[in-house]
Write a protein that holds these residues in place. Structure first.
Motif, PDB file in Angstrom:
ATOM      1  N   GLU A  37      41.361  27.529  49.392  1.00 41.18           N
ATOM      2  CA  GLU A  37      41.351  28.534  50.446  1.00 41.18           C
ATOM      3  C   GLU A  37      42.746  29.148  50.621  1.00 41.18           C
ATOM      4  O   GLU A  37      42.884  30.354  50.825  1.00 41.18           O
ATOM      5  CB  GLU A  37      40.893  27.903  51.759  1.00 41.18           C
ATOM      6  CG  GLU A  37      40.803  28.881  52.908  1.00 41.18           C
ATOM      7  CD  GLU A  37      40.344  28.209  54.178  1.00 41.18           C
ATOM      8  OE1 GLU A  37      39.515  28.810  54.868  1.00 41.18           O
ATOM      9  OE2 GLU A  37      40.829  27.092  54.480  1.00 41.18           O
ATOM     10  N   ALA A  38      43.770  28.326  50.510  1.00 36.36           N
ATOM     11  CA  ALA A  38      45.142  28.815  50.640  1.00 36.36           C
ATOM     12  C   ALA A  38      45.519  29.738  49.476  1.00 36.36           C
ATOM     13  O   ALA A  38      46.313  30.661  49.645  1.00 36.36           O
ATOM     14  CB  ALA A  38      46.115  27.641  50.709  1.00 36.36           C
ATOM     15  N   ARG A  39      44.956  29.508  48.305  1.00 38.38           N
ATOM     16  CA  ARG A  39      45.270  30.320  47.116  1.00 38.38           C
ATOM     17  C   ARG A  39      44.507  31.636  47.085  1.00 38.38           C
ATOM     18  O   ARG A  39      44.892  32.555  46.387  1.00 38.38           O
ATOM     19  CB  ARG A  39      44.926  29.563  45.843  1.00 38.38           C
ATOM     20  CG  ARG A  39      45.782  28.371  45.596  1.00 38.38           C
ATOM     21  CD  ARG A  39      45.368  27.727  44.298  1.00 38.38           C
ATOM     22  NE  ARG A  39      45.982  26.431  44.173  1.00 38.38           N
ATOM     23  CZ  ARG A  39      45.583  25.507  43.335  1.00 38.38           C
ATOM     24  NH1 ARG A  39      44.569  25.732  42.539  1.00 38.38           N
ATOM     25  NH2 ARG A  39      46.196  24.347  43.280  1.00 38.38           N
ATOM     26  N   GLY A  40      43.373  31.680  47.746  1.00 40.94           N
ATOM     27  CA  GLY A  40      42.532  32.872  47.708  1.00 40.94           C
ATOM     28  C   GLY A  40      41.240  32.574  46.973  1.00 40.94           C
ATOM     29  O   GLY A  40      40.937  31.421  46.657  1.00 40.94           O
ATOM     30  N   PRO A  41      40.469  33.614  46.680  1.00 39.21           N
ATOM     31  CA  PRO A  41      39.164  33.413  46.037  1.00 39.21           C
ATOM     32  C   PRO A  41      39.285  32.683  44.699  1.00 39.21           C
ATOM     33  O   PRO A  41      40.238  32.892  43.960  1.00 39.21           O
ATOM     34  CB  PRO A  41      38.637  34.827  45.826  1.00 39.21           C
ATOM     35  CG  PRO A  41      39.438  35.699  46.729  1.00 39.21           C
ATOM     36  CD  PRO A  41      40.756  35.012  46.927  1.00 39.21           C
ATOM     37  N   LEU A  42      38.306  31.848  44.420  1.00 43.05           N
ATOM     38  CA  LEU A  42      38.255  31.107  43.166  1.00 43.05           C
ATOM     39  C   LEU A  42      37.949  32.081  42.034  1.00 43.05           C
ATOM     40  O   LEU A  42      36.967  32.822  42.081  1.00 43.05           O
ATOM     41  CB  LEU A  42      37.172  30.028  43.234  1.00 43.05           C
ATOM     42  CG  LEU A  42      37.007  29.120  42.033  1.00 43.05           C
ATOM     43  CD1 LEU A  42      38.292  28.346  41.777  1.00 43.05           C
ATOM     44  CD2 LEU A  42      35.856  28.166  42.243  1.00 43.05           C
ATOM     45  N   GLN A  43      38.809  32.122  41.048  1.00 41.09           N
ATOM     46  CA  GLN A  43      38.635  33.028  39.921  1.00 41.09           C
ATOM     47  C   GLN A  43      37.793  32.353  38.841  1.00 41.09           C
ATOM     48  O   GLN A  43      38.216  31.366  38.245  1.00 41.09           O
ATOM     49  CB  GLN A  43      40.001  33.421  39.341  1.00 41.09           C
ATOM     50  CG  GLN A  43      40.888  34.169  40.319  1.00 41.09           C
ATOM     51  CD  GLN A  43      40.296  35.506  40.712  1.00 41.09           C
ATOM     52  OE1 GLN A  43      39.812  36.245  39.870  1.00 41.09           O
ATOM     53  NE2 GLN A  43      40.322  35.801  42.002  1.00 41.09           N
ATOM     54  N   LEU A  44      36.613  32.880  38.615  1.00 40.27           N
ATOM     55  CA  LEU A  44      35.735  32.351  37.578  1.00 40.27           C
ATOM     56  C   LEU A  44      35.879  33.196  36.321  1.00 40.27           C
ATOM     57  O   LEU A  44      35.993  34.422  36.397  1.00 40.27           O
ATOM     58  CB  LEU A  44      34.284  32.368  38.051  1.00 40.27           C
ATOM     59  CG  LEU A  44      33.992  31.519  39.289  1.00 40.27           C
ATOM     60  CD1 LEU A  44      32.546  31.700  39.722  1.00 40.27           C
ATOM     61  CD2 LEU A  44      34.279  30.061  39.014  1.00 40.27           C
ATOM     62  N   PRO A  45      35.862  32.575  35.161  1.00 39.08           N
ATOM     63  CA  PRO A  45      35.985  33.349  33.924  1.00 39.08           C
ATOM     64  C   PRO A  45      34.736  34.192  33.671  1.00 39.08           C
ATOM     65  O   PRO A  45      33.630  33.814  34.063  1.00 39.08           O
ATOM     66  CB  PRO A  45      36.143  32.273  32.844  1.00 39.08           C
ATOM     67  CG  PRO A  45      35.488  31.073  33.429  1.00 39.08           C
ATOM     68  CD  PRO A  45      35.708  31.159  34.917  1.00 39.08           C
ATOM     69  N   VAL A  46      34.926  35.318  33.044  1.00 32.58           N
ATOM     70  CA  VAL A  46      33.796  36.160  32.661  1.00 32.58           C
ATOM     71  C   VAL A  46      33.192  35.558  31.395  1.00 32.58           C
ATOM     72  O   VAL A  46      33.896  35.309  30.415  1.00 32.58           O
ATOM     73  CB  VAL A  46      34.254  37.615  32.409  1.00 32.58           C
ATOM     74  CG1 VAL A  46      33.090  38.472  31.957  1.00 32.58           C
ATOM     75  CG2 VAL A  46      34.894  38.181  33.658  1.00 32.58           C
ATOM     76  N   ILE A  47      31.904  35.311  31.430  1.00 36.36           N
ATOM     77  CA  ILE A  47      31.237  34.684  30.296  1.00 36.36           C
ATOM     78  C   ILE A  47      30.446  35.748  29.542  1.00 36.36           C
ATOM     79  O   ILE A  47      29.644  36.463  30.131  1.00 36.36           O
ATOM     80  CB  ILE A  47      30.299  33.561  30.757  1.00 36.36           C
ATOM     81  CG1 ILE A  47      31.097  32.496  31.501  1.00 36.36           C
ATOM     82  CG2 ILE A  47      29.549  32.959  29.590  1.00 36.36           C
ATOM     83  CD1 ILE A  47      30.256  31.432  32.130  1.00 36.36           C
ATOM     84  N   HIS A  48      30.693  35.850  28.266  1.00 38.89           N
ATOM     85  CA  HIS A  48      29.984  36.815  27.431  1.00 38.89           C
ATOM     86  C   HIS A  48      29.109  36.039  26.454  1.00 38.89           C
ATOM     87  O   HIS A  48      29.561  35.102  25.805  1.00 38.89           O
ATOM     88  CB  HIS A  48      30.972  37.686  26.647  1.00 38.89           C
ATOM     89  CG  HIS A  48      31.860  38.497  27.533  1.00 38.89           C
ATOM     90  ND1 HIS A  48      31.423  39.628  28.173  1.00 38.89           N
ATOM     91  CD2 HIS A  48      33.145  38.330  27.910  1.00 38.89           C
ATOM     92  CE1 HIS A  48      32.406  40.131  28.896  1.00 38.89           C
ATOM     93  NE2 HIS A  48      33.469  39.353  28.749  1.00 38.89           N
ATOM     94  N   PHE A  49      27.846  36.456  26.367  1.00 38.92           N
ATOM     95  CA  PHE A  49      26.913  35.818  25.454  1.00 38.92           C
ATOM     96  C   PHE A  49      26.666  36.749  24.273  1.00 38.92           C
ATOM     97  O   PHE A  49      26.672  37.969  24.413  1.00 38.92           O
ATOM     98  CB  PHE A  49      25.589  35.506  26.157  1.00 38.92           C
ATOM     99  CG  PHE A  49      25.727  34.499  27.261  1.00 38.92           C
ATOM    100  CD1 PHE A  49      25.852  33.152  26.979  1.00 38.92           C
ATOM    101  CD2 PHE A  49      25.742  34.899  28.583  1.00 38.92           C
ATOM    102  CE1 PHE A  49      25.989  32.222  27.988  1.00 38.92           C
ATOM    103  CE2 PHE A  49      25.874  33.976  29.599  1.00 38.92           C
ATOM    104  CZ  PHE A  49      25.998  32.640  29.299  1.00 38.92           C
ATOM    105  N   THR A  50      26.412  36.144  23.126  1.00 42.20           N
ATOM    106  CA  THR A  50      26.093  36.939  21.939  1.00 42.20           C
ATOM    107  C   THR A  50      24.653  37.433  22.037  1.00 42.20           C
ATOM    108  O   THR A  50      23.858  36.936  22.850  1.00 42.20           O
ATOM    109  CB  THR A  50      26.245  36.100  20.656  1.00 42.20           C
ATOM    110  OG1 THR A  50      25.255  35.060  20.671  1.00 42.20           O
ATOM    111  CG2 THR A  50      27.640  35.508  20.530  1.00 42.20           C
ATOM    112  N   GLU A  51      24.313  38.406  21.210  1.00 43.96           N
ATOM    113  CA  GLU A  51      22.940  38.923  21.181  1.00 43.96           C
ATOM    114  C   GLU A  51      21.958  37.798  20.819  1.00 43.96           C
ATOM    115  O   GLU A  51      20.863  37.727  21.371  1.00 43.96           O
ATOM    116  CB  GLU A  51      22.818  40.084  20.200  1.00 43.96           C
ATOM    117  CG  GLU A  51      23.479  41.352  20.688  1.00 43.96           C
ATOM    118  CD  GLU A  51      22.869  41.866  21.991  1.00 43.96           C
ATOM    119  OE1 GLU A  51      21.635  41.838  22.136  1.00 43.96           O
ATOM    120  OE2 GLU A  51      23.643  42.272  22.879  1.00 43.96           O
ATOM    121  N   GLU A  52      22.356  36.928  19.915  1.00 43.14           N
ATOM    122  CA  GLU A  52      21.503  35.804  19.513  1.00 43.14           C
ATOM    123  C   GLU A  52      21.254  34.873  20.690  1.00 43.14           C
ATOM    124  O   GLU A  52      20.134  34.426  20.929  1.00 43.14           O
ATOM    125  CB  GLU A  52      22.152  35.042  18.342  1.00 43.14           C
ATOM    126  CG  GLU A  52      21.407  33.800  17.907  1.00 43.14           C
ATOM    127  CD  GLU A  52      20.051  34.077  17.274  1.00 43.14           C
ATOM    128  OE1 GLU A  52      19.284  33.124  17.104  1.00 43.14           O
ATOM    129  OE2 GLU A  52      19.749  35.245  16.964  1.00 43.14           O
TER     130      GLU A  52
END
Length: 72
Positions: A37-52
Protein backbone atom coordinates in the motif's frame (compact mmCIF):
# COMPACT_ATOMS: atom_id res chain seq x y z
CA UNK A 1 -11.05 -11.83 7.64
CA UNK A 2 -9.68 -9.70 10.41
CA UNK A 3 -5.97 -9.22 10.71
CA UNK A 4 -4.15 -9.08 14.00
CA UNK A 5 -1.56 -6.32 14.40
CA UNK A 6 0.63 -8.59 16.52
CA UNK A 7 -0.05 -12.34 16.46
CA UNK A 8 2.22 -12.99 19.44
CA UNK A 9 0.09 -10.78 21.67
CA UNK A 10 -3.03 -12.60 20.49
CA UNK A 11 -1.37 -15.97 21.08
CA UNK A 12 -0.45 -15.05 24.64
CA UNK A 13 -3.90 -13.59 25.32
CA UNK A 14 -5.41 -16.92 24.28
CA UNK A 15 -3.04 -18.77 26.60
CA UNK A 16 -1.19 -20.54 23.81
CA UNK A 17 2.56 -21.10 23.70
CA UNK A 18 3.05 -21.19 19.93
CA UNK A 19 1.71 -19.67 16.75
CA UNK A 20 -0.57 -21.62 14.46
CA UNK A 21 0.23 -21.71 10.73
CA UNK A 22 -2.84 -19.59 9.98
CA UNK A 23 -1.62 -16.93 12.46
CA UNK A 24 1.72 -16.73 10.65
CA UNK A 25 0.01 -16.60 7.25
CA UNK A 26 -2.45 -13.86 8.29
CA UNK A 27 0.32 -11.75 9.78
CA UNK A 28 2.50 -12.20 6.69
CA UNK A 29 -0.34 -11.22 4.36
CA UNK A 30 -1.07 -8.13 6.44
CA UNK A 31 2.59 -7.09 6.41
CA UNK A 32 2.80 -7.58 2.63
CA UNK A 33 -0.37 -5.56 2.02
CA UNK A 34 0.79 -2.76 4.33
CA UNK A 35 4.14 -2.51 2.51
CA UNK A 36 2.50 -2.71 -0.90
CA UNK A 37 0.00 0.00 0.00
CA UNK A 38 2.88 2.36 0.78
CA UNK A 39 4.48 1.64 -2.62
CA UNK A 40 1.31 2.13 -4.63
CA UNK A 41 -0.65 -0.21 -6.90
CA UNK A 42 0.75 -3.70 -7.41
CA UNK A 43 2.30 -3.88 -10.86
CA UNK A 44 1.39 -7.11 -12.62
CA UNK A 45 3.29 -8.17 -15.73
CA UNK A 46 1.49 -8.16 -19.05
CA UNK A 47 1.07 -11.74 -20.18
CA UNK A 48 1.05 -12.48 -23.89
CA UNK A 49 -0.11 -15.83 -25.21
CA UNK A 50 0.82 -17.33 -28.55
CA UNK A 51 -1.82 -18.13 -31.16
CA UNK A 52 -1.29 -21.84 -30.41
CA UNK A 53 -1.88 -21.31 -26.69
CA UNK A 54 -5.04 -19.31 -27.44
CA UNK A 55 -6.31 -22.04 -29.78
CA UNK A 56 -5.71 -24.79 -27.20
CA UNK A 57 -7.45 -22.78 -24.49
CA UNK A 58 -10.44 -22.12 -26.77
CA UNK A 59 -10.70 -25.86 -27.47
CA UNK A 60 -10.52 -26.71 -23.76
CA UNK A 61 -13.18 -24.16 -22.88
CA UNK A 62 -15.47 -25.38 -25.69
CA UNK A 63 -15.09 -29.01 -24.54
CA UNK A 64 -15.79 -28.03 -20.94
CA UNK A 65 -18.88 -26.05 -21.96
CA UNK A 66 -20.16 -28.97 -24.08
CA UNK A 67 -19.70 -31.39 -21.17
CA UNK A 68 -21.57 -29.13 -18.72
CA UNK A 69 -25.28 -29.77 -18.13
CA UNK A 70 -27.46 -27.68 -20.47
CA UNK A 71 -24.31 -26.35 -22.18
CA UNK A 72 -23.94 -23.68 -19.49
Amino acid sequence: MSFVPNPIQQMRAQGRGSLRPEDIKDYGVKRFLDEQEARGPLQLPVIHFTEEENRVMDELLAAEKAAAPHGA
